[in-house]
Scaffold this motif. Structure first.
Motif, PDB file in Angstrom:
ATOM      1  N   LEU A  96       7.176 -99.474 -44.792  1.00  0.00           N
ATOM      2  CA  LEU A  96       6.711 -98.455 -45.509  1.00  0.00           C
ATOM      3  C   LEU A  96       5.391 -97.850 -44.997  1.00  0.00           C
ATOM      4  O   LEU A  96       5.157 -96.616 -45.320  1.00  0.00           O
ATOM      5  CB  LEU A  96       6.653 -98.741 -47.164  1.00  0.00           C
ATOM      6  N   ILE A  97       4.688 -98.487 -44.531  1.00  0.00           N
ATOM      7  CA  ILE A  97       3.488 -98.065 -43.830  1.00  0.00           C
ATOM      8  C   ILE A  97       3.304 -98.678 -42.333  1.00  0.00           C
ATOM      9  O   ILE A  97       4.071 -99.749 -42.193  1.00  0.00           O
ATOM     10  CB  ILE A  97       2.161 -98.494 -44.769  1.00  0.00           C
ATOM     11  N   PRO A  98       2.783 -97.861 -41.340  1.00  0.00           N
ATOM     12  CA  PRO A  98       2.559 -98.688 -40.087  1.00  0.00           C
ATOM     13  C   PRO A  98       1.508 -99.627 -39.981  1.00  0.00           C
ATOM     14  O   PRO A  98       0.772 -99.451 -40.899  1.00  0.00           O
ATOM     15  CB  PRO A  98       2.228 -97.452 -39.293  1.00  0.00           C
ATOM     16  N   VAL A  99       1.493-100.238 -38.936  1.00  0.00           N
ATOM     17  CA  VAL A  99       0.558-101.489 -38.817  1.00  0.00           C
ATOM     18  C   VAL A  99      -0.782-100.759 -37.892  1.00  0.00           C
ATOM     19  O   VAL A  99      -0.346 -99.974 -36.663  1.00  0.00           O
ATOM     20  CB  VAL A  99       0.884-102.954 -38.288  1.00  0.00           C
ATOM     21  N   MET A 100      -1.934-100.946 -37.992  1.00  0.00           N
ATOM     22  CA  MET A 100      -2.788-100.828 -36.798  1.00  0.00           C
ATOM     23  C   MET A 100      -2.888-101.671 -35.685  1.00  0.00           C
ATOM     24  O   MET A 100      -3.071-101.400 -34.632  1.00  0.00           O
ATOM     25  CB  MET A 100      -4.196-100.850 -37.810  1.00  0.00           C
ATOM     26  N   ARG A 101      -2.806-103.108 -35.935  1.00  0.00           N
ATOM     27  CA  ARG A 101      -2.765-104.025 -35.123  1.00  0.00           C
ATOM     28  C   ARG A 101      -1.699-105.230 -35.448  1.00  0.00           C
ATOM     29  O   ARG A 101      -1.776-105.284 -36.736  1.00  0.00           O
ATOM     30  CB  ARG A 101      -4.106-104.719 -34.826  1.00  0.00           C
ATOM     31  N   GLY A 102      -1.160-105.900 -34.756  1.00  0.00           N
ATOM     32  CA  GLY A 102      -0.388-107.223 -35.099  1.00  0.00           C
ATOM     33  C   GLY A 102       1.192-106.745 -34.875  1.00  0.00           C
ATOM     34  O   GLY A 102       1.468-105.581 -34.585  1.00  0.00           O
ATOM     35  N   GLY A 124      12.910-113.117 -35.034  1.00  0.00           N
ATOM     36  CA  GLY A 124      12.489-113.163 -33.456  1.00  0.00           C
ATOM     37  C   GLY A 124      12.337-111.889 -32.830  1.00  0.00           C
ATOM     38  O   GLY A 124      11.673-111.588 -31.821  1.00  0.00           O
ATOM     39  N   GLU A 125      12.852-110.677 -33.564  1.00  0.00           N
ATOM     40  CA  GLU A 125      13.005-109.362 -33.018  1.00  0.00           C
ATOM     41  C   GLU A 125      11.772-108.668 -33.455  1.00  0.00           C
ATOM     42  O   GLU A 125      11.394-108.684 -34.755  1.00  0.00           O
ATOM     43  CB  GLU A 125      14.032-108.781 -33.184  1.00  0.00           C
ATOM     44  N   ASP A 126      10.997-108.012 -32.664  1.00  0.00           N
ATOM     45  CA  ASP A 126       9.933-107.014 -33.025  1.00  0.00           C
ATOM     46  C   ASP A 126      10.313-105.923 -33.545  1.00  0.00           C
ATOM     47  O   ASP A 126      11.080-105.073 -33.063  1.00  0.00           O
ATOM     48  CB  ASP A 126       9.214-106.726 -31.652  1.00  0.00           C
ATOM     49  N   VAL A 127      10.287-105.716 -34.929  1.00  0.00           N
ATOM     50  CA  VAL A 127      10.680-104.525 -35.949  1.00  0.00           C
ATOM     51  C   VAL A 127       9.351-103.959 -36.390  1.00  0.00           C
ATOM     52  O   VAL A 127       9.570-102.969 -37.096  1.00  0.00           O
ATOM     53  CB  VAL A 127      11.478-104.880 -36.884  1.00  0.00           C
ATOM     54  N   THR A 128       8.485-103.956 -35.668  1.00  0.00           N
ATOM     55  CA  THR A 128       6.850-103.499 -36.105  1.00  0.00           C
ATOM     56  C   THR A 128       7.287-101.840 -36.299  1.00  0.00           C
ATOM     57  O   THR A 128       6.724-101.290 -37.336  1.00  0.00           O
ATOM     58  CB  THR A 128       5.869-103.752 -35.258  1.00  0.00           C
ATOM     59  N   LYS A 129       8.110-101.302 -35.340  1.00  0.00           N
ATOM     60  CA  LYS A 129       7.995 -99.606 -35.394  1.00  0.00           C
ATOM     61  C   LYS A 129       9.389 -99.237 -36.039  1.00  0.00           C
ATOM     62  O   LYS A 129       9.712 -98.244 -36.081  1.00  0.00           O
ATOM     63  CB  LYS A 129       7.906 -99.246 -33.927  1.00  0.00           C
ATOM     64  N   LEU A 130       9.897-100.347 -36.564  1.00  0.00           N
ATOM     65  CA  LEU A 130      11.364 -99.735 -37.111  1.00  0.00           C
ATOM     66  C   LEU A 130      11.149 -99.121 -38.541  1.00  0.00           C
ATOM     67  O   LEU A 130      10.332 -99.746 -39.332  1.00  0.00           O
ATOM     68  CB  LEU A 130      12.333-101.016 -37.197  1.00  0.00           C
ATOM     69  N   PRO A 131      11.737 -98.098 -38.922  1.00  0.00           N
ATOM     70  CA  PRO A 131      11.846 -97.642 -40.576  1.00  0.00           C
ATOM     71  C   PRO A 131      12.383 -98.465 -41.461  1.00  0.00           C
ATOM     72  O   PRO A 131      13.229 -99.613 -40.949  1.00  0.00           O
ATOM     73  CB  PRO A 131      12.522 -96.470 -40.348  1.00  0.00           C
ATOM     74  N   PRO A 132      12.138 -98.379 -42.561  1.00  0.00           N
ATOM     75  CA  PRO A 132      12.841 -99.252 -43.637  1.00  0.00           C
ATOM     76  C   PRO A 132      14.195 -99.436 -43.486  1.00  0.00           C
ATOM     77  O   PRO A 132      14.875-100.545 -43.810  1.00  0.00           O
ATOM     78  CB  PRO A 132      12.364 -98.452 -44.877  1.00  0.00           C
ATOM     79  N   SER A 133      14.854 -98.144 -43.277  1.00  0.00           N
ATOM     80  CA  SER A 133      16.558 -98.369 -43.214  1.00  0.00           C
ATOM     81  C   SER A 133      17.118 -99.393 -42.217  1.00  0.00           C
ATOM     82  O   SER A 133      18.181-100.001 -42.492  1.00  0.00           O
ATOM     83  CB  SER A 133      16.915 -96.840 -43.053  1.00  0.00           C
ATOM     84  N   LYS A 134      16.285 -99.512 -41.177  1.00  0.00           N
ATOM     85  CA  LYS A 134      16.946-100.270 -40.243  1.00  0.00           C
ATOM     86  C   LYS A 134      16.576-101.579 -40.449  1.00  0.00           C
ATOM     87  O   LYS A 134      17.111-102.493 -39.930  1.00  0.00           O
ATOM     88  CB  LYS A 134      16.102 -99.950 -38.881  1.00  0.00           C
ATOM     89  N   ARG A 135      15.452-102.124 -41.247  1.00  0.00           N
ATOM     90  CA  ARG A 135      15.096-103.394 -41.401  1.00  0.00           C
ATOM     91  C   ARG A 135      16.165-103.746 -42.753  1.00  0.00           C
ATOM     92  O   ARG A 135      16.455-104.910 -42.389  1.00  0.00           O
ATOM     93  CB  ARG A 135      13.533-103.370 -42.183  1.00  0.00           C
ATOM     94  N   THR A 151       0.311-105.560 -52.283  1.00  0.00           N
ATOM     95  CA  THR A 151       1.596-104.518 -52.040  1.00  0.00           C
ATOM     96  C   THR A 151       1.374-104.057 -50.747  1.00  0.00           C
ATOM     97  O   THR A 151       2.285-103.650 -50.137  1.00  0.00           O
ATOM     98  CB  THR A 151       1.147-103.448 -53.148  1.00  0.00           C
ATOM     99  N   THR A 152       0.496-103.838 -50.199  1.00  0.00           N
ATOM    100  CA  THR A 152      -0.044-103.310 -48.931  1.00  0.00           C
ATOM    101  C   THR A 152       0.888-104.252 -47.826  1.00  0.00           C
ATOM    102  O   THR A 152       1.638-103.861 -46.839  1.00  0.00           O
ATOM    103  CB  THR A 152      -1.633-103.164 -48.255  1.00  0.00           C
ATOM    104  N   LEU A 153       0.600-105.562 -48.103  1.00  0.00           N
ATOM    105  CA  LEU A 153       1.274-106.559 -47.262  1.00  0.00           C
ATOM    106  C   LEU A 153       3.082-106.354 -47.451  1.00  0.00           C
ATOM    107  O   LEU A 153       3.538-106.496 -46.413  1.00  0.00           O
ATOM    108  CB  LEU A 153       1.115-107.887 -47.697  1.00  0.00           C
TER     109      LEU A 153
END
Length: 226
Positions: A50-56, A62-73, A41-43
């Motif tokens: 819904l949760i931020p990543v520490m690394r990765g 192909g677009e980096d969405v690591t910092k995008l909130p759920p609504s934008k995803r 579920t964390t994955l």
């Protein structure tokens, strides 16, 4: 479609996932299996924002969405069905569907996938069985026209005939080629029959991966000591 690359994530200072990489190509169904507490579920919370990543990184097309909130995803095509057969219990089945449907023809399409819902339109969602609510939850998410459907333990507490219906729907949708599926599941047989690629997650790490299908069931069960 979705790439989770070298992700470490968790809650506070506690790491739950450790350098996890999972790939879901466009038009493919991928399953992630593991016992309770493995980090499944964390994955999904990482995938959905819904949760931020520490690394990765998390990439969509192909677009980096690591910092995008759920609504934008969601706007980039992600549809999420969490655990628990979620619905609006005081509303009817039809009202639940109408909340997100743009056209009646879209509702008719989900009836083709889940015909039982057509006979339950006037019934309040809170009075449906767990399996019927799960079908409703998936149908409602499909009405948003996602390109990636994320399913968290869809067979939990569900009767076998509805598990078979959900398996059929996943296979049918991915065969069309315009929808990807990320399935997190403990039910090994269901997961492997429904998806083309699998990952086994244990203690927050990917320990096994391969091609899905019925032929892989015994080896995955052995690896998971089921």
């Amino acid at each position: 479609m979705l790439e989770i690359t070298g992700v470490t994530a968790g809650y506070g200072r506690t790491e739950v996932l450790h350098d996890v990489t999972v790939s879901i190509p466009a038009g493919h169904a991928v399953s992630v299996m593991g016992h309770n507490g493995a980090g499944k579920t964390t994955l999904l919370r990482v995938a959905t924002g819904l949760i931020p990543v520490m690394r990765g990184k998390v990439l969509i097309d192909g677009e980096d969405v690591t910092k995008l909130p759920p609504s934008k995803r969601v706007k980039r095509g992600l549809g999420y069905v969490p655990q628990g057969q979620q619905s609006f219990p005081q509303m009817t089945t039809l009202e639940n569907l109408q909340l997100v449907a743009k056209r009646q023809s879209d509702i008719d399409e989900v009836f083709d996938l889940f015909p039982v819902l057509k006979d339950l339109l006037a019934r309040r969602a809170g009075l449906l069985s767990g399996g019927q609510r799960q079908q409703l939850a998936i149908a409602r998410t499909l009405l948003t026209k996602p390109r990636l459907l994320v399913l968290d333990e869809p067979t939990e507490g569900i009767q076998p005939n509805i598990v078979a219906d959900i398996e059929r729907v996943i296979i049918d949708l991915t065969r069309r080629g315009d929808l990807s599926v990320l399935l997190v599941e403990q039910h090994v047989g269901f997961a492997l029959r429904s998806t083309g690629t699998y990952y086994v997650l244990q203690s927050g790490r990917i320990t096994m991966t391969g091609e899905g299908g019925a032929a892989a069931i015994d080896s995955v069960r052995d690896a998971m000591a089921i």
